[in-house]
Scaffold this active site. Structure first.
Site, PDB file in Angstrom:
ATOM      1  N   THR A   6     -32.367  90.569   5.321  1.00  0.00           N
ATOM      2  CA  THR A   6     -31.570  89.793   6.140  1.00  0.00           C
ATOM      3  C   THR A   6     -30.276  90.303   6.125  1.00  0.00           C
ATOM      4  O   THR A   6     -29.760  91.158   5.246  1.00  0.00           O
ATOM      5  CB  THR A   6     -31.726  88.307   5.672  1.00  0.00           C
ATOM      6  OG1 THR A   6     -30.760  88.366   4.465  1.00  0.00           O
ATOM      7  CG2 THR A   6     -32.846  87.912   5.580  1.00  0.00           C
ATOM      8  N   GLY A   7     -29.238  90.023   7.091  1.00  0.00           N
ATOM      9  CA  GLY A   7     -27.927  90.450   7.121  1.00  0.00           C
ATOM     10  C   GLY A   7     -27.984  92.005   7.177  1.00  0.00           C
ATOM     11  O   GLY A   7     -27.177  92.818   6.987  1.00  0.00           O
ATOM     12  N   ALA A   8     -28.785  92.395   8.401  1.00  0.00           N
ATOM     13  CA  ALA A   8     -29.249  93.818   8.262  1.00  0.00           C
ATOM     14  C   ALA A   8     -28.257  94.693   9.571  1.00  0.00           C
ATOM     15  O   ALA A   8     -28.608  95.605   9.488  1.00  0.00           O
ATOM     16  CB  ALA A   8     -30.482  94.099   8.540  1.00  0.00           C
ATOM     17  N   SER A   9     -27.322  93.858   9.810  1.00  0.00           N
ATOM     18  CA  SER A   9     -26.632  94.569  11.215  1.00  0.00           C
ATOM     19  C   SER A   9     -25.370  95.386  10.527  1.00  0.00           C
ATOM     20  O   SER A   9     -24.533  95.848  11.310  1.00  0.00           O
ATOM     21  CB  SER A   9     -26.065  93.568  11.887  1.00  0.00           C
ATOM     22  OG  SER A   9     -25.291  92.252  11.450  1.00  0.00           O
ATOM     23  N   SER A  10     -25.057  95.023   8.956  1.00  0.00           N
ATOM     24  CA  SER A  10     -23.913  95.793   8.703  1.00  0.00           C
ATOM     25  C   SER A  10     -23.824  96.010   7.120  1.00  0.00           C
ATOM     26  O   SER A  10     -24.758  95.382   6.626  1.00  0.00           O
ATOM     27  CB  SER A  10     -22.328  95.080   9.063  1.00  0.00           C
ATOM     28  OG  SER A  10     -22.340  94.029   8.361  1.00  0.00           O
ATOM     29  N   GLY A  11     -22.884  96.816   6.512  1.00  0.00           N
ATOM     30  CA  GLY A  11     -22.756  96.753   5.015  1.00  0.00           C
ATOM     31  C   GLY A  11     -24.148  97.011   4.442  1.00  0.00           C
ATOM     32  O   GLY A  11     -24.753  97.887   4.735  1.00  0.00           O
ATOM     33  N   GLY A  34     -26.797  95.411   3.771  1.00  0.00           N
ATOM     34  CA  GLY A  34     -27.924  95.246   4.535  1.00  0.00           C
ATOM     35  C   GLY A  34     -28.576  96.265   5.335  1.00  0.00           C
ATOM     36  O   GLY A  34     -29.617  96.784   5.355  1.00  0.00           O
ATOM     37  N   TYR A  37     -16.286  81.838  -2.616  1.00  0.00           N
ATOM     38  CA  TYR A  37     -17.299  82.921  -2.623  1.00  0.00           C
ATOM     39  C   TYR A  37     -18.038  82.912  -4.218  1.00  0.00           C
ATOM     40  O   TYR A  37     -19.150  83.000  -4.275  1.00  0.00           O
ATOM     41  CB  TYR A  37     -16.722  84.193  -2.267  1.00  0.00           C
ATOM     42  CG  TYR A  37     -17.821  85.422  -2.452  1.00  0.00           C
ATOM     43  CD1 TYR A  37     -18.673  85.730  -1.187  1.00  0.00           C
ATOM     44  CD2 TYR A  37     -17.786  86.237  -3.361  1.00  0.00           C
ATOM     45  CE1 TYR A  37     -19.598  86.786  -1.510  1.00  0.00           C
ATOM     46  CE2 TYR A  37     -18.636  87.420  -3.485  1.00  0.00           C
ATOM     47  CZ  TYR A  37     -19.573  87.542  -2.286  1.00  0.00           C
ATOM     48  OH  TYR A  37     -20.344  88.494  -2.338  1.00  0.00           O
TER      49      TYR A  37
END
Length: 364
Positions: free
Chosen positions: A16-21, A23, A158
């Site tokens: 998950t969160g694979a569109s940047s950074g 991930g 956070y």
């Protein structure tokens, strides 16, 4: 029952969160090493481009447009993995939302939205993974932070969310162990990582946000994650600075409080004013296939500490000591550099005064 994890090239890995950074880096690295990947994020354009990239390189990938705050979206990720590959072997919860600002100056609504992603999104993913893996075996890998152990001022919300992630992950691990489920549950705790994190964060400070050093490359986290996908591990600190901070916070909390207040507060503020109109990943999708944030300071491409800890070639006490020494050396070098700069400014000031005095004497 211990988990018997497959080699990565025989696995299906959900990220998950694979569109940047982190991930994005993890998904690419897993595909490069032969895993079939299921990538999820909110940006369909980025996910389509990523899966095309992996397929053109000879890998196998499929994507799911999903907001992890929505449990039905998370269920769709698992369903897609089952339809495409018959299931999955490793589920990596990376998706996160970022906030900067003093707690009393941060809207509670923003904190709640952050918890929806960082805590509830990760919880949904972990439970969905548990539902399948408790029978067939595999790995659940949750990306926490050094802030899971040690709160960071100006990132208090956070930090609170990552504390919750640690509590949930530890409880899930114990319950699965008690049930004899062949599932490895790992918490990965990175230090500062050179991703678009500050650019994607919602910022309530009067200055632009930046990352406190030491800073590591996102590949250091991806390697740690994929090692845990093949070798059962409880938790992994990425970067000796992360372990050193956690150890110092445990054994000398007051000392670390002072270090945080004196050093980490100013080190998270840039000289520029914040862009209030810039998109942030709390309110919308910001993933655009950017692995790095382009930080203008030194970025460590590897972590000797993390590699040693995952090889289990050092004892826990030695590892804690190594991390603490690394943090101490960093703090010392930082103090020395500040002293040198202060000395340079004083010297320049004296020279300016002397120059003015000489000019006046000549005029007289």
């Amino acid at each position: 029952m211990s988990a018997d994890l497959k080699p990565l090239e025989k696995q299906v890995v959900v990220v998950t969160g694979a569109s940047s950074g982190i991930g994005l880096t993890t998904a690419r690295m897993a595909a490069d090493r032969g895993a079939r990947v299921v990538v999820a994020a909110r940006s369909e354009e980025a996910l389509r481009e990523l899966t095309d990239e992996i397929r053109h390189s000879g890998g196998e990938a499929t994507y799911v447009v999903a907001d992890v705050r929505d449990r039905d979206d998370v269920r769709e990720i698992a369903a897609t993995a089952r339809d495409a590959y018959g299931g999955f072997d490793t589920w990596v919860n990376v998706a996160g939302a970022f906030l900067y600002g003093k707690l009393e100056e941060t809207p509670v609504e923003d904190m709640r939205d952050q918890f929806d992603t960082n805590v509830w999104g990760l919880l949904y993913g972990s439970l969905e993974a548990t539902n399948l893996l408790k029978d067939r075996g595999g790995a659940i890998i949750n990306v926490g932070s050094v802030a899971s152990d040690r709160a960071i001022p100006l990132q208090g919300s956070y930090s609170a969310s990552k504390h919750a992630v640690e509590g949930f992950t530890d409880a899930l691990r114990m319950e699965l162990e008690q049930d004899g489920a062949p599932v490895s549950v790992t918490l990965v705790k990175p230090a500062s990582i050179d991703t678009p994190y500050p650019d994607h964060a919602k910022n309530h400070m009067d200055e632009a946000a930046t990352l406190p050093p030491p800073v590591y490359a996102p590949e250091t986290v991806a390697r740690a994650i994929l090692d845990a996908a093949e070798n059962p591990q409880r938790d992994v600190y990425v970067g000796g600075g992360a372990k050193g901070m956690a150890a110092l916070g445990h054994y000398a909390a007051g000392v670390l409080d002072t270090v945080m207040e004196k050093l980490f507060v100013p080190m998270q503020k840039d000289d520029e004013a914040p862009r209030r109109d810039a998109p942030n990943n709390l309110d919308e999708s910001t993933g655009d296939l950017e692995e790095r944030g382009g930080i203008d300071r030194h970025v460590s491409e590897t972590s000797a500490y993390t590699e040693a800890s995952q090889r289990r070639s050092l004892t826990g006490l030695a590892l804690a000591g190594l991390g603490a020494v690394g943090l101490a050396l960093y703090a010392r070098s930082r103090s020395k550099r500040r002293g040198e700069k202060s000395g340079e400014r004083e010297t320049e000031g004296r020279r300016s005064v002397e120059s003015v005095a000489q000019t006046r004497r000549k005029r007289g």
